[in-house]
Design a protein around this motif. Structure first.
Motif, short mmCIF file in Angstrom:
data_model
loop_
_atom_site.label_atom_id
_atom_site.label_comp_id
_atom_site.label_asym_id
_atom_site.label_seq_id
_atom_site.Cartn_x
_atom_site.Cartn_y
_atom_site.Cartn_z
N VAL A 99 0.89 -1.20 0.09
CA VAL A 99 0.07 -0.07 0.12
C VAL A 99 0.88 1.33 -0.13
O VAL A 99 1.90 1.41 0.63
CB VAL A 99 -1.02 0.06 1.21
CG1 VAL A 99 -2.07 -0.67 0.96
CG2 VAL A 99 -0.33 -0.45 2.55
N SER A 100 0.58 2.19 -0.72
CA SER A 100 1.11 3.20 -1.14
C SER A 100 0.34 4.45 -1.19
O SER A 100 -0.86 4.28 -1.30
CB SER A 100 2.10 3.31 -2.22
OG SER A 100 3.01 4.50 -2.63
N GLY A 101 0.86 5.83 -1.39
CA GLY A 101 -0.12 6.92 -1.45
C GLY A 101 0.35 7.60 -2.44
O GLY A 101 1.30 7.37 -3.33
N ASP A 102 -0.36 8.81 -2.78
CA ASP A 102 -0.22 9.60 -3.93
C ASP A 102 1.16 10.49 -3.79
O ASP A 102 2.31 10.60 -4.75
CB ASP A 102 -1.33 10.57 -4.32
CG ASP A 102 -1.95 11.22 -3.22
OD1 ASP A 102 -2.33 10.18 -2.34
OD2 ASP A 102 -1.96 12.22 -2.90
N ILE A 126 -1.08 -1.26 -4.36
CA ILE A 126 -2.34 -0.46 -4.14
C ILE A 126 -1.63 1.14 -3.93
O ILE A 126 -1.13 1.36 -2.96
CB ILE A 126 -3.17 -0.81 -3.21
CG1 ILE A 126 -3.66 -2.35 -3.54
CG2 ILE A 126 -4.33 0.01 -3.14
CD1 ILE A 126 -4.49 -3.01 -2.40
N VAL A 127 -2.08 1.99 -4.70
CA VAL A 127 -2.04 3.44 -4.44
C VAL A 127 -3.23 3.96 -3.96
O VAL A 127 -4.49 4.14 -4.56
CB VAL A 127 -1.58 4.32 -5.80
CG1 VAL A 127 -1.19 5.85 -5.36
CG2 VAL A 127 -0.38 3.66 -6.47
N GLU A 128 -3.19 4.54 -2.54
CA GLU A 128 -4.40 4.93 -2.07
C GLU A 128 -4.41 6.40 -2.16
O GLU A 128 -3.61 7.08 -1.62
CB GLU A 128 -4.57 4.64 -0.72
CG GLU A 128 -4.56 3.16 -0.47
CD GLU A 128 -4.76 2.54 1.07
OE1 GLU A 128 -5.00 1.38 1.41
OE2 GLU A 128 -4.05 3.34 2.07
N ASN A 129 -4.96 6.82 -3.21
CA ASN A 129 -4.62 8.31 -4.05
C ASN A 129 -5.75 9.16 -3.44
O ASN A 129 -6.79 9.23 -3.76
CB ASN A 129 -4.98 8.02 -5.54
CG ASN A 129 -4.47 9.11 -6.28
OD1 ASN A 129 -4.36 10.30 -5.61
ND2 ASN A 129 -4.36 9.12 -7.41
N ASN A 130 -5.48 10.24 -2.61
CA ASN A 130 -6.38 11.39 -2.24
C ASN A 130 -5.89 12.58 -2.51
O ASN A 130 -6.58 13.55 -2.18
CB ASN A 130 -6.66 11.14 -0.60
CG ASN A 130 -5.37 11.13 -0.13
OD1 ASN A 130 -4.26 11.57 -0.13
ND2 ASN A 130 -5.45 10.66 1.32
N GLY A 131 -4.78 12.66 -3.27
CA GLY A 131 -4.53 14.12 -3.55
C GLY A 131 -3.83 15.21 -2.74
O GLY A 131 -3.71 16.24 -3.14
N VAL A 132 -3.67 14.41 -1.48
CA VAL A 132 -3.42 15.40 -0.59
C VAL A 132 -2.28 14.69 0.51
O VAL A 132 -2.39 13.54 0.55
CB VAL A 132 -4.58 15.90 0.32
CG1 VAL A 132 -5.21 14.99 0.98
CG2 VAL A 132 -4.20 17.25 1.28
N SER A 141 -0.63 17.08 -3.20
CA SER A 141 0.15 15.97 -3.95
C SER A 141 0.34 16.09 -5.48
O SER A 141 -0.38 16.89 -5.97
CB SER A 141 -0.10 14.52 -3.33
OG SER A 141 -1.14 14.21 -4.41
N ALA A 142 1.12 15.34 -5.92
CA ALA A 142 1.52 15.38 -7.54
C ALA A 142 0.34 14.80 -8.17
O ALA A 142 0.22 15.05 -9.55
CB ALA A 142 2.71 14.95 -7.63
N THR A 143 -0.78 14.29 -7.60
CA THR A 143 -1.90 13.86 -8.09
C THR A 143 -3.17 14.67 -8.10
O THR A 143 -4.30 14.13 -8.59
CB THR A 143 -2.26 12.45 -7.63
OG1 THR A 143 -2.74 12.48 -6.57
CG2 THR A 143 -1.06 11.29 -7.97
N ALA A 144 -3.08 15.82 -7.31
CA ALA A 144 -4.16 16.79 -7.29
C ALA A 144 -4.40 17.41 -8.55
O ALA A 144 -3.65 17.68 -9.37
CB ALA A 144 -3.63 17.95 -6.37
N ASP A 145 -5.73 17.47 -8.81
CA ASP A 145 -6.32 18.03 -10.11
C ASP A 145 -5.99 19.23 -10.43
O ASP A 145 -6.10 20.00 -9.42
CB ASP A 145 -7.67 17.47 -10.25
CG ASP A 145 -7.85 16.23 -10.80
OD1 ASP A 145 -7.23 15.72 -11.62
OD2 ASP A 145 -8.88 15.55 -9.99
#
Lengths: 344, 607
Positions: A99-102, A126-132, A141-145
């Motif tokens: 498990v990793s994050g964004d 698994i990327v648990e992606n919340n943009g923050v 984070s780098a996945t923030a829209d």
């Protein structure tokens, strides 16, 4: 789904749980953790054959909250891929679940993420992606829209890194996107990923209830529930013989995996061939342009060898090799020394 | 100018060439041929950080006394690089010999030396060397000429050429033909001045070999059971892994799959990450790097120390700070490596100083890493790692691999409880379980975060303090386990010379020079960190000690002063780092100057 008290290896669901979560109440990561527990239970995975791997961040902390009977390594920020690569080389019979994050994957760890996929270390990633950033209290984070707003960080003006697109380009053969609020899809994808012969990436939009769950967030529960657009209904079928339901031609697509199990993709409102790399990239690009939240199995290609296969590691894990195979024979050693001393 | 008696088996040659021209091959033939005659040799390759076209120097020392330090002067110059020739010539002592290409743009302008103009083009024409091989074959002209001038035996030359071009019969024939032609020319053109330096057969190298420290380390790692290697190319460590890759198949055949996985990582961070992951999962894992890579590995080194994961890290040192001098030698990572990592991190560091120690430390590092469950660093350097040294043959290990405290499922079944970091034996070392162990008690989540004895996350002050106290206890165990210093006591000496690693030959030779100047010395070569009680004893026995090392700040001296503060003022320092291996006269002069300073200081203090 009916829940058996014990699974095929006689374990209860409790045997797959971990320590109590310390994440915020309602955190998407806890939903993912419970689907990891459910998937491992339903697959009857012997806990000691799984290793749970993580880096640093809220998502990475959650490695403590599932599979308590599996070994694990909560390692460094952004560096879980290299640690997992090493563990795979030492013992390729282990099945890593990470498990990793964004932040962990798309910011500090983007390089390691891509190189892990390029090497094709067989694992569930698994990327648990919340943009923050949660643990450091609300930075982007780098996945923030683009255009996303956060209370303290303001407005994000930079384009997001698309974890799935990066994964496809890096050579990953199992690329999926899901939503923590879609428990069944998350669970079926994890089960399929566990049976995939290679690196499997699942980018799960997992809302941060504390810092990024407001109405204008594209990573909120409300957004996910109202915008999720699954490309198919996905089921994992562990043994093909069990399949009984018949579908109309063209309605479902079965993809058989390495050791026999099948991923059944029942078509919803669009045609998508997950074995077509260009189609997968096009789907991501179209969704981005249309502000769509597309979920499901985006890309599947099981033809690449794993890293252990590429390097020619035999059946016995290197960690389990006996001393006589880890040392040269006296004869081989003596022959080499004779050559070096000019006596040979 | 001319000495009537030739100087036999005690001189040095410097070949100044252009890198990428194959001159290293020629130098190796020369060195190996003299070694074949039973005469002690050593070589220092001074090369640029460049692929082709920059100046490079090879200094070959011939010493019947067995001295192997870099020589302070070399009376024979091969001036094959017109760009540096004037400077090179200026270094040549009076009475020296200068070989240079007769058909080149440069001629030596000095009356006090003997010039030897080599007709390179004519010799290559005579042998019929094709155009594309001429730049390489040209170097063999000076080999042949020197063979004639010095009296190198034909059989030794032939054997050296065969060794250098192993199995490539056309290359052997061509190079030998050039050497023979140059030899014949030099013999016919002989002038007595040319024969001032001679080699004559000895028996001092029988049974010995020529090898570099990186190859010795690679053979040691293979013999020591390495299972996973991850690395990122960096001078001067790359050849360690490349040697390992080339020796592995013949030493450990991959009949049922490879027994060692080797991965070229994307950077040094990932390299150590892979090693830590593999060590955690139960393999003997290692990496090799140099200063810049060590900097990148810092965070993982701390994780390995705190999560207690075995790992072996070779640091083949080069000159820093920053990119520094990538192709020059130094001993300046000692403090950085000992304390590598933020917070209270402290590591085990092995300090090999010979080829045999490079070989044996490569194995010992794995035993210590697994026994102590911690990263173990081996500090080599460019001089040890990449230069060619004479060595006795390596011996096959008699002890089985020491895999440390690992609990199997069967062992766990006999226990009622298990705590990963319980100090059951009082040595600070807990019992590990490896991933894949099916016993329900086996699983644990390794972590770099604060944890209690059961490896469960904890922020409690008492848990933190207790865990750190155990880690320091483990460091004390390491202190008892690492190699003891190599000590040579002189019964009358009041002065002790202290060093580590590749400075050993310069210090050994300097002791003889100091003895000739009336200063008897004892010697201690430190072999590992943490420092042990023998180190204190040695310093206590001597009125003055001089610590000789190749860095700016006297890093070993600092550690010694911390180790035995009562004797801190007895420790003088010769700390010098210009990228070149030390020479014995330099060490002698510096030691004498430091001793003088210490005497003056003592006089002032006593007033």
């Amino acid at each position: 789904m009916t829940q058996a008290t014990v699974n095929a290896i006689g374990l209860t669901k409790n045997d797959y749980r971990g320590a109590p979560s310390t994440l915020c109440a309602g955190c998407g990561h806890d939903s993912v953790a419970s689907q990891i527990i459910a998937a491992a239970f339903e697959l009857s995975l012997p806990p000691h054959t799984v290793i749970r791997m993580s880096g640093i961040g809220c998502s990475s902390k959650s490695a403590a909250y599932f599979l308590g009977r599996s070994h694990g390594f909560n390692s460094l920020h952004g560096r879980m891929p290299s640690v997992t690569t090493g563990a795979h080389l030492a013992n390729h019979t282990l099945r890593p679940l990470a498990v990793s994050g964004d932040g962990d994957t798309a910011s500090i760890g983007l390089g390691q993420f891509i190189h892990l996929l390029r090497r094709n270390v067989p694992m569930v990633y698994i990327v648990e992606n919340n943009g923050v950033y949660g643990l450091t209290k609300g930075q982007f984070s780098a996945t923030a829209d683009e255009g996303q707003e956060l209370k303290h960080a303001g407005v994000n003006h930079l384009p997001p890194i698309d974890v799935c697109a990066e994964a496809i380009l890096a050579g990953c053969g199992f690329v999926a996107r899901s939503f923590a609020g879609d428990a069944k899809q998350v669970r079926e994808l994890i089960k399929a990923a566990f049976n995939f012969h290679g690196a499997a990436v699942i980018d799960v939009i997992s809302p941060c209830v504390t810092f990024n769950n407001h109405d204008r967030s594209t990573k909120s529960y409300t957004y996910g529930k109202t915008h999720e657009s699954p490309i198919h209904d996905i089921s994992f079928i562990p043994h093909y013989e069990e399949v009984t339901i018949d579908y109309e031609p063209g309605e479902a697509r079965d993809v058989q995996l390495h050791d026999g199990p099948v991923i059944r993709l029942r078509k919803l409102h669009r045609d998508h061939d997950p074995t077509d790399r260009m189609a997968a990239l096009a789907l991501l690009e179209e969704a981005r342009a249309a502000n769509e939240f597309v979920t499901g199995l985006i890309y599947l290609n099981e033809h690449r060898p794993t890293l252990a296969e590429t390097l020619g590691i035999g059946q016995t894990p290197i960690a389990a090799l006996p001393e006589e195979r880890l040392r040269p024979s006296r004869e081989a050693f003596a022959a080499m020394m004779a050559e070096l001393t000019g006596a040979g | 100018m001319q000495s009537p008696q030739p100087i036999v088996n005690e001189f040095a040659i410097t070949a100044a060439t252009v890198n990428g021209s194959g001159s290293q091959t020629a130098n190796m033939v020369l060195m190996r041929a003299i070694f074949q005659m039973g005469i002690p040799v050593s070589g220092k390759n001074l090369f640029p950080s460049n692929i082709q076209g920059e100046p490079t120097w090879y200094t070959l020392r011939v010493s019947q006394a067995g001295y192997t330090a870099r020589p302070a002067t070399t009376p024979i110059l091969v001036a094959f690089n017109p760009r540096t020739a004037n400077d090179d010539l200026a270094q040549l002592p009076a009475g020296g010999i200068c070989l240079y290409p007769a058909d080149g743009p440069w001629q030596p302008q000095r009356a006090d030396i003997s010039p030897v103009a080599l007709p390179v083009r004519q010799i290559l024409d005579q042998v019929g060397v094709s155009q594309h091989l001429r730049p390489y074959a040209a170097n063999m002209v000076y080999v042949g000429a020197l063979a004639a001038l010095l009296g190198i035996e034909d059989a030794a030359l032939a054997k050296a050429v065969q060794h250098q071009f192993r199995g490539k019969s056309s290359a052997i024939a061509l190079n030998l033909a050039v050497i023979r032609a140059a030899q014949a020319w030099a013999t016919n053109t002989a002038s007595p001045a040319y024969h001032r330096f001679r080699v004559t057969r000895m028996q001092a190298t029988t049974g010995m070999m020529l090898i570099d420290g990186n190859t010795a380390a690679a053979i040691g790692a293979i013999t020591g059971g390495v299972g996973v290697v991850a690395w990122y190319p960096i001078t001067p460590s790359s050849s360690l892994i490349e040697s390992l890759e080339s020796y592995l198949p013949r030493l450990r055949p991959a009949d049922d799959g490879t027994t060692c996985a080797i991965v070229q990582a994307e950077d040094e961070i990932a390299a150590l990450g892979i090693v830590i992951g593999a060590g955690w999962a139960g393999a003997r894992a290692m990496t090799a790097t140099s200063g810049p890579g060590i900097s990148l590995m810092t965070e993982f080194a701390g994780l390995g120390f705190f999560a207690e994961i075995p790992a072996v890290i070779w640091d083949v040192q080069r000159v820093g700070p920053s990119t520094g001098l990538p192709t020059r030698t130094a001993q300046s990572d000692l403090l950085a490596v000992y304390y590598l990592g933020h917070g209270d991190t402290r590591h085990v560091v092995l300090l090999p100083g010979t080829m045999e120690e490079c070989y044996s430390d490569a194995q010992l590092a794995f035993d210590l890493a697994e026994y102590l469950q911690t990263p173990v660093f081996v500090l080599s350097d460019l001089d040890l790692g990449m230069n060619i040294w004479m060595s006795r043959p390596f011996t096959y290990p008699e002890q089985p691999l020491q895999r440390g405290k690992v609990l199997s499922a069967e062992a766990l079944a006999k226990l009622t409880s298990y705590a990963r970091f319980a100090d059951v034996d009082g040595d600070g070392i807990g019992y590990r379980t490896l991933p894949g162990n099916p016993h329900p008690l086996a699983a644990t989540l390794s972590r770099g975060t604060g944890h209690n004895e059961r490896n469960v996350y904890s922020e409690r002050p008492d848990d933190w303090q207790r865990n750190m106290a155990r880690l320091w206890r483990k460091h004390e165990t390491a202190r008892r386990m690492v190699p003891r210093p190599v000590i040579d006591l002189h019964p009358q000496a009041t002065v002790g010379l202290i060093g580590f690693g590749s400075t050993a030959p310069a210090i050994a030779e300097a002791r003889d020079l100091l003895a000739a100047a009336g200063i008897a010395t004892s010697r201690m070569r430190v072999r590992a960190l943490p420092l042990g009680p023998e180190v204190t004893d040695f310093i206590a026995r001597h009125q003055s000690c001089v610590v000789i090392e190749q860095n700016h700040d006297g890093q070993l001296r600092q550690l010694l002063q911390l180790h035995c503060p009562a004797y801190a003022t007895r420790l003088g320092s010769v700390a010098w780092c210009d990228g070149l291996p030390l020479t014995a006269p330099f060490v002698r002069d510096q030691v004498m100057a430091v001793l003088e300073q210490m005497r003056e200081l003592a006089l002032v203090m006593s007033k």
